[in-house]
Design a protein around this motif. Structure first.
Motif, PDB file in Angstrom:
ATOM      1  N   CYS A  66      -1.353   0.541   6.515  1.00 12.52           N
ATOM      2  CA  CYS A  66      -2.524   1.398   6.711  1.00 12.52           C
ATOM      3  C   CYS A  66      -2.923   1.510   8.174  1.00 12.52           C
ATOM      4  CB  CYS A  66      -3.712   0.904   5.880  1.00 12.52           C
ATOM      5  SG  CYS A  66      -4.517  -0.576   6.529  1.00 12.52           S
TER       6      CYS A  66
ATOM      7  N   ASP B 196      -2.300   5.998   0.530  1.00 12.80           N
ATOM      8  CA  ASP B 196      -3.434   5.246   1.044  1.00 12.80           C
ATOM      9  C   ASP B 196      -3.502   5.350   2.558  1.00 12.80           C
ATOM     10  OD1 ASP B 196      -4.296   4.374  -1.407  1.00 12.80           O
ATOM     11  OD2 ASP B 196      -2.956   2.647  -1.425  1.00 12.80           O
TER      12      ASP B 196
ATOM     13  N   HIS C 286     -11.728   0.002   6.495  1.00 13.05           N
ATOM     14  CA  HIS C 286     -10.815   0.224   5.371  1.00 13.05           C
ATOM     15  C   HIS C 286     -10.174  -1.096   4.925  1.00 13.05           C
ATOM     16  CE1 HIS C 286      -7.985   2.521   2.876  1.00 13.05           C
ATOM     17  NE2 HIS C 286      -7.040   1.704   3.322  1.00 13.05           N
TER      18      HIS C 286
ATOM     19  N   MET D 248       0.837  -1.184   0.000  1.00 12.95           N
ATOM     20  CA  MET D 248       0.000   0.000   0.000  1.00 12.95           C
ATOM     21  C   MET D 248       0.875   1.238   0.000  1.00 12.95           C
ATOM     22  SD  MET D 248      -2.856   1.244   2.697  1.00 12.95           S
ATOM     23  CE  MET D 248      -4.113   0.664   1.616  1.00 12.95           C
TER      24      MET D 248
ATOM     25  N   SER E  42     -12.902  -3.099   3.090  1.00  9.98           N
ATOM     26  CA  SER E  42     -13.359  -2.522   1.821  1.00  9.98           C
ATOM     27  C   SER E  42     -12.273  -2.559   0.751  1.00  9.98           C
ATOM     28  CB  SER E  42     -13.834  -1.082   2.034  1.00  9.98           C
ATOM     29  OG  SER E  42     -12.750  -0.249   2.416  1.00  9.98           O
ATOM     30  N   GLN E  43     -11.005  -2.448   1.172  1.00 10.47           N
ATOM     31  CA  GLN E  43      -9.888  -2.467   0.223  1.00 10.47           C
ATOM     32  C   GLN E  43      -9.312  -3.870   0.031  1.00 10.47           C
ATOM     33  OE1 GLN E  43      -9.108   0.354  -1.527  1.00 10.47           O
ATOM     34  NE2 GLN E  43     -10.949   1.087  -0.453  1.00 10.47           N
ATOM     35  N   ASN E  44      -9.954  -4.852   0.647  1.00 12.43           N
ATOM     36  CA  ASN E  44      -9.525  -6.254   0.534  1.00 12.43           C
ATOM     37  C   ASN E  44      -8.075  -6.446   0.982  1.00 12.43           C
ATOM     38  OD1 ASN E  44     -10.205  -8.943  -0.029  1.00 12.43           O
ATOM     39  ND2 ASN E  44      -9.315  -8.856  -2.077  1.00 12.43           N
ATOM     40  N   LEU E  45      -7.691  -5.705   2.016  1.00 21.80           N
ATOM     41  CA  LEU E  45      -6.359  -5.869   2.602  1.00 21.80           C
ATOM     42  C   LEU E  45      -6.357  -6.945   3.678  1.00 21.80           C
ATOM     43  CD1 LEU E  45      -5.525  -2.071   3.061  1.00 21.80           C
ATOM     44  CD2 LEU E  45      -4.813  -3.561   1.174  1.00 21.80           C
TER      45      LEU E  45
END
Length: 391
Positions: free
Chosen positions: A192, A5, A28, A1, A31-34
């Motif tokens: 993140c 971000d 987050h 990332m 939703s960001q598929n992390l």
């Protein structure tokens, strides 16, 4: 990332709370598929894609090379560190799940363990199958502490998932002399999760971190904030004392040593003129002429007050249970999610169950945590019991 971000994850509102920051991080990452298994990551120390790579960075720290005994939390994103500790022939200590049966388990791989066996030892299943408990009287001296986090700042300020176990474990280690103020603390997170944390959110019992490892960075925080000096008994409730037997042993020791071990709310039980003495819900007894557990259960179900100022227990409805489901299946899932209720009422023929929690806030948290839970191929329906009746 990218660093850009991460900027989007900075707390946005004035007066932001710890829970606001947790929710931003969890939302987050999903939703960001992390996020990585287990999902959803809400109400957990979140596992993330690249956690194994972040764990490898610990090999670059001199403090890890010098370590003989390392304490690593059982969270999934720390699995790579547990494996490295075993492969490096270090003594690996892992806290017992939710501190129910003690403070530490020592991971003991079988003689001649292969790489595959060591990998199993580093997993949550391995912690259960290849470990022995360490008593309070054992001479443990931890050289390095590795904790999971939901959020952490470059200054070394940390936010966990909100249950306080990592902070309590550290305080207990201080109490038995297993760590000192020089013992380094490491956390492993996704990029993140490194955000600004307002200093006003920090509390006396919060632990700080000296090193932050991400998939792309090794951050030396230089944090000068003092670590907790021991157990803050005024933050410990009687309910927590009941759930964590080792706390009772430590309290007895410190009381014998002449320390103040007054628990949370204990001073409130002194009688005041013209006011009836309050009795804790978990005191194990009730004053005369008050309804018993069955009556309180009915009061809670109707939503009427069970006593002046007393918090009401709250029920959670769990429906769409598989026809072949067993109560042990649900209990196991609740334990794994950290949402163990005070009581479970099983109604298998109706394919439903009711979970009793101490108050509405705990029940609402359980509803959030259990959303999307599956038993077999069926996704369960979960709601507050009152909302389900309204439907």
């Amino acid at each position: 990332m990218s660093r850009g971000d991460c900027v989007a994850m900075e707390p946005r509102a004035v007066g932001v709370s710890k829970q606001d920051i947790r929710e931003q991080i969890w939302d987050h990452m999903e939703s960001q598929n992390l996020a990585d298994f287990p999902r959803p990551v809400h109400h957990r120390i979140p596992n993330f894609k690249g956690s194994y790579l972040a764990c490898q960075n610990i090999k670059d720290l001199d403090v890890f090379a010098r370590t003989q005994e390392v304490k690593v939390d059982p969270d999934k994103p720390l699995e790579g560190v547990r494996l490295l500790a075993l492969q490096s022939n270090k003594t690996l200590l892992v806290p017992t799940p939710r501190l129910r049966t003690g403070l530490f388990n020592k991971i003991t791989p079988p003689p001649g363990a292969t790489k595959d066996i060591l990998r199993k030892c580093a997993t949550s299943q391995g912690v259960r199958n290849y470990s022995v408990p360490i008593g309070l009287d054992s001479r443990v001296l931890v050289d390095l502490v590795v904790v999971g986090s939901v959020a952490v700042s470059e200054k070394g300020w940390r936010i966990g998932k909100g249950e306080g176990y990592a902070d309590l474990e550290y305080a207990m280690m201080v109490s038995i002399g297993a760590v000192s103020k020089e013992t380094p603390v490491v956390t492993i997170v996704h990029d993140c999760q490194v955000v600004d944390i307002p200093e006003e959110l920090l509390e006396e019992h919060d632990i700080a971190v000296d090193y932050i490892l991400t998939p792309t960075r090794v951050i030396t925080t230089g944090c000068e904030r003092p670590q907790p000096m021991g157990i803050t008994w005024s933050k410990i409730s009687r309910e927590m004392m009941e759930k964590i037997p080792v706390l009772r042993s430590l309290r007895a020791r410190e009381q014998q040593a002449g320390k103040d071990v007054t628990l949370q709310g204990e001073h409130q039980h002194l009688r005041e003129p013209g006011r009836q003495q309050a009795v804790p819900l978990n005191a194990g007894r009730r004053p005369p002429d008050t309804p018993g557990p069955e009556a309180n259960s009915m009061e809670a179900a109707r939503g009427s007050p069970a006593g002046e100022g007393a918090p009401l227990a709250a029920d959670v409805y769990v429906g769409n249970l598989p026809r072949d489901a067993r109560v042990s299946d649900l209990k196991r899932a609740l334990r794994e999610l950290g949402s163990v209720p005070l009581r479970l009422t099983w109604q298998g023929l109706q394919r439903r169950a009711f979970l009793r929690y101490p108050d509405s806030a705990a029940a609402q948290q359980a509803v959030s945590c259990l959303q999307g839970l599956r038993l077999g191929t069926d996704t369960l329906r979960v709601a507050l019991a009152r909302q389900q009746r309204d439907k």
